[in-house]
Enzyme design. Structure first.
Site, mmCIF file in Angstrom:
data_model
loop_
_atom_site.group_PDB
_atom_site.id
_atom_site.type_symbol
_atom_site.label_atom_id
_atom_site.label_comp_id
_atom_site.label_asym_id
_atom_site.label_seq_id
_atom_site.Cartn_x
_atom_site.Cartn_y
_atom_site.Cartn_z
ATOM 1 N N CYS A 160 41.659 42.523 43.722
ATOM 2 C CA CYS A 160 40.623 42.537 42.696
ATOM 3 C C CYS A 160 39.805 43.830 42.713
ATOM 4 O O CYS A 160 40.317 44.889 42.386
ATOM 5 C CB CYS A 160 39.741 41.305 42.851
ATOM 6 S SG CYS A 160 39.053 40.798 41.278
ATOM 7 N N ARG B 219 36.100 38.546 30.202
ATOM 8 C CA ARG B 219 36.786 38.462 31.493
ATOM 9 C C ARG B 219 38.105 37.733 31.332
ATOM 10 O O ARG B 219 38.217 36.815 30.517
ATOM 11 C CB ARG B 219 35.912 37.742 32.517
ATOM 12 C CG ARG B 219 34.673 38.500 32.908
ATOM 13 C CD ARG B 219 33.898 37.774 33.996
ATOM 14 N NE ARG B 219 34.506 37.948 35.319
ATOM 15 C CZ ARG B 219 34.270 38.996 36.117
ATOM 16 N NH1 ARG B 219 33.466 39.948 35.729
ATOM 17 N NH2 ARG B 219 34.849 39.079 37.304
ATOM 18 N N HIS C 141 43.770 36.176 43.508
ATOM 19 C CA HIS C 141 43.154 35.631 44.706
ATOM 20 C C HIS C 141 43.425 34.132 44.740
ATOM 21 O O HIS C 141 44.295 33.650 44.049
ATOM 22 C CB HIS C 141 41.664 35.978 44.756
ATOM 23 C CG HIS C 141 40.863 35.375 43.642
ATOM 24 N ND1 HIS C 141 40.599 36.039 42.480
ATOM 25 C CD2 HIS C 141 40.293 34.175 43.516
ATOM 26 C CE1 HIS C 141 39.875 35.267 41.696
ATOM 27 N NE2 HIS C 141 39.676 34.126 42.293
#
Lengths: 450, 244
Positions: free
Chosen positions: B95, B129, B193
């Protein structure tokens, strides 16, 4: 009230009837329908309130709201959004339930739980008497992005200087909301609960100075980033709380010392809740009630009217006894695990992890729960997992040191509600949000069957 | 034969947004299960990074504020990092850490936050996002495997290197070119993740093998009993592929 708002109100009410006819509760949908048609309905209803207290923050909103509801209940009717429906549609549904056909509120006083992201939208057009902030912790990351964003929304939502702000002195992030807000800001905090079980390795989201970015220095931690902190550069430090709480764990009571400019007065409230995080909820509510003029005597009496909300250490009697507890983020879960350590009973621990929107779809937070330090002091004989992401939790437990063969994965919630094992006195069921209400219903059934 | 490995976690106190320590737990667990003596070093802000003591480096993700602090701190070590990476130092960058390896991160106002310039790769902030479960296909040595997890990033990353995998479900690097992550020498960069490694043990083993090669050792690894890992992997993959 405008025609459009009344139309929205009627549609909302009709939705509620339909849901009721279908046998559903309808905590949000009527509000959603009404808000679609009449975007200004919420502010028009809110502005009819003569007294309103809002409870916001990451953890403890529902319990704090329930405490305040008990404390403020002076015989007159108060309204509240029970069940944690804390977005705009949930607030609207709670208000609609108490209004007549012409949009006139029948109840003029309210204690409302409001989601952090919803707060600025509510307070843009409406100013409550008081806002209580519980804490600012890492929550469902996929909902807001980051902790910084939650803090920004809270800061925006608490800006109006005419509203009293009651916030947490021991949480550097919640405390920062009071900086530059000299009037009508009250801090509450704990003294003398240097909890020796607080762990250095717990996740701490606010443990850095918001001004210089340096790691804060702590004299002690209570849980998460909550404790006695100061910035090494002197930018800020834990303020002296107006309401200082002392939790007498053995006596199950909270002593509150109220600092007036020249005097300090103490009063004691019996605490009906478990865990240090819950004492903060009690203290926050008691502080807000004092700010609103409720006497210590009334507080002591009214605390007995407190009804624990669904899944906040909700006990279902039986053999074994089963206890349902909401977990939704690492700091909250760590607080719950500390409270479990206090219970000497032989126990089974069952994690029910769902990943719907309301649970947070990202389950990486399971790795931030401090299981490694809980397991040796847990006195747990059985480990179980359920929910749509029960397998993820099983893997997490395996990495925390539980033998893989010792972890049972349950496919159905009905199995969770019936968990028992030899020699286990208490089964703790730690569940995320969307499984909580179905589990509560199932557990009631099981308890009634005896 | 030397059977020891040293794993370095960079700024765990700052870059811990998505439980990246879970990745370290898996690397350590799977290396120790094969009999290696593993030493882990957490390099915190203000402590010296000695890259010559690392056989593998872990770089996680943090909030924007923390990301900027780390970016500044790491600039001091850029030359050391570059030469070690050139010699094959394995790096797992997730990330924010992944973005940091590139040339810059461009904010919505056009301002560019400089990266470490380890890779010819750029990231631009998008309007919304990219959030959700993600599944990608990973090819290694003619074998096809899946990698699963969760992504949550505002940045859109583009580069010309081979990706970690091709997107089956989710957004990947930028939501457009169907690529997820990056592979370059020992670097594994990704937006995934969850944390990444517990449910993707094959990726963990790839990193451990790279660490062994970097130390000039035989990189064969014995198989481990990881049925639970694969049960979770398969269940989540089914769930992701069943999503609309």
């Amino acid at each position: 009230m405008r025609i459009r708002s009344i139309t929205g109100l009627w549609l909302g009410r009709m939705t509620k009837w339909v849901l009721w006819a279908l046998g559903r509760k309808g905590t949000s949908l009527p509000g959603l329908v009404a808000a679609r048609v009449a975007p200004r309905l919420l502010e028009e209803l809110l502005n009819q309130l003569s007294t309103c207290v809002i409870v916001t923050g990451t953890n403890g909103k529902t319990t704090t709201t329930a405490f305040l509801y008990a404390f403020l209940n002076d015989g007159e009717a108060w309204l509240t959004n029970r069940g944690g429906a804390n977005l705009q549609q949930g607030l609207l549904a709670a208000l609609l339930a108490k209004s007549d056909w012409w949009g006139r509120l029948q109840v003029k006083k309210a204690v409302l739980e409001v989601d952090e992201a919803t707060l600025p939208k509510v307070t843009a057009k409406f100013h409550p008497q008081a806002i209580v902030v519980t804490n600012v912790l890492r929550d469902q990351l996929d909902r807001y992005g980051e902790v910084d964003l939650a803090l920004r929304m809270l800061s925006e939502g608490t800006r109006y200087a005419g509203t009293a702000l009651i916030t947490n002195a021991d949480d550097p992030l919640a405390m920062s909301l009071g900086l530059g807000r000299p009037e009508l800001t009250y801090y509450y905090g704990m003294t003398g609960v240097v909890d020796t079980t607080a762990r250095r390795t717990d996740v701490r989201d606010g443990a850095f100075c918001l001004i210089c970015g340096r790691e804060l220095e702590y004299a002690y931690f209570i849980y998460g980033q909550i404790g006695a902190y100061r910035c090494p550069e002197g930018h800020f430090e834990r303020p002296q709380p107006t309401f200082a709480g002392r939790w007498e764990r053995a006596g199950r009571r909270l002593v509150v010392c109220e600092a007036e400019p020249n005097t300090a007065e103490e009063f004691t409230v019996e605490s009906p809740v478990r865990g240090v995080f819950n004492q903060y909820n009690l203290l926050a509510a008691a502080s807000a009630a004092r700010v609103l003029g409720v006497s210590p005597k009334a507080l002591r009496r009214r605390v007995q009217n407190f009804a624990p909300p669904t899944g906040r250490f909700q006990v279902f009697p039986g053999a074994p006894e089963r206890v349902l507890v909401l977990i939704k983020n690492p700091t909250g879960a760590n607080g719950v695990l500390r409270a479990l350590e206090d219970d000497a009973a032989a126990k089974a621990v069952c994690f029910v992890i769902n990943d719907d929107d309301a649970d947070g779809r990202d389950v990486s937070w399971l790795w931030d729960i401090n299981l490694e330090e809980f397991i040796p002091c847990s006195r747990a004989a059985e480990w179980l997992c359920g929910g749509t992401r029960g397998l993820d939790m099983a893997l997490r437990l395996a990495y925390a040191g539980i033998e893989r063969t010792q972890i049972r994965v349950l496919d159905k919630l009905a199995q969770v509600a019936e968990v028992s094992a030899d020699g286990v006195e208490t089964v703790y069921i730690l569940s995320t949000y969307t499984a909580l209400h179905p589990l509560s219903d199932l557990l009631k059934e099981v308890a009634n069957r005896g | 034969m030397d059977r020891s490995l040293r794993f370095v976690h960079l700024f765990p106190e700052l870059l811990n947004l998505y439980a990246d320590h879970g990745n370290m737990a898996v690397l350590v667990g799977r290396a120790r299960a094969r009999g290696f003596a593993v030493e882990t070093v957490a390099v915190r802000l203000g402590t010296e990074l000695r890259i010559e003591n690392a056989d593998l480096v872990l770089l996680g993700g943090g909030s924007d504020r923390e990301q900027v602090i780390v970016g500044k701190e790491l600039t001091r070590y850029r030359e050391d990092l570059l030469s070690a990476i050139d010699r094959g130092l394995p790096v797992l960058a997730v990330c924010g850490g992944y973005q940091l390896l590139g040339e810059y991160y461009e904010l919505p106002n056009g301002e560019r936050v400089p990266g470490l310039r380890v890779l010819e790769m750029t990231t631009r902030a998008g309007r919304n996002r990219l959030i959700g479960n993600v599944a990608i296909e990973w090819r290694e040595g003619g074998e096809r495997k899946t990698i699963i997890g969760f992504e949550n990033h505002g940045g859109r990353t583009t580069h010309e290197y081979p990706p970690l995998g091709t997107v089956i479900k989710g957004f990947g690097n930028n939501g457009r070119d169907g690529k997820e992550g990056v592979l370059y020498k020992g670097i594994v960069g990704t937006y995934i993740h969850g944390p990444l490694l517990p449910k993707n043990p094959h990726v963990a083993d790839r990193l451990i093998r790279a660490a062994l090669r970097y130390r000039g050792q035989d990189d064969t690894l014995s198989a481990l009993a990881d049925d639970l890992e694969w049960r979770v992997h398969d269940a989540v993959l089914r769930q992701i592929c069943g999503e609309k």
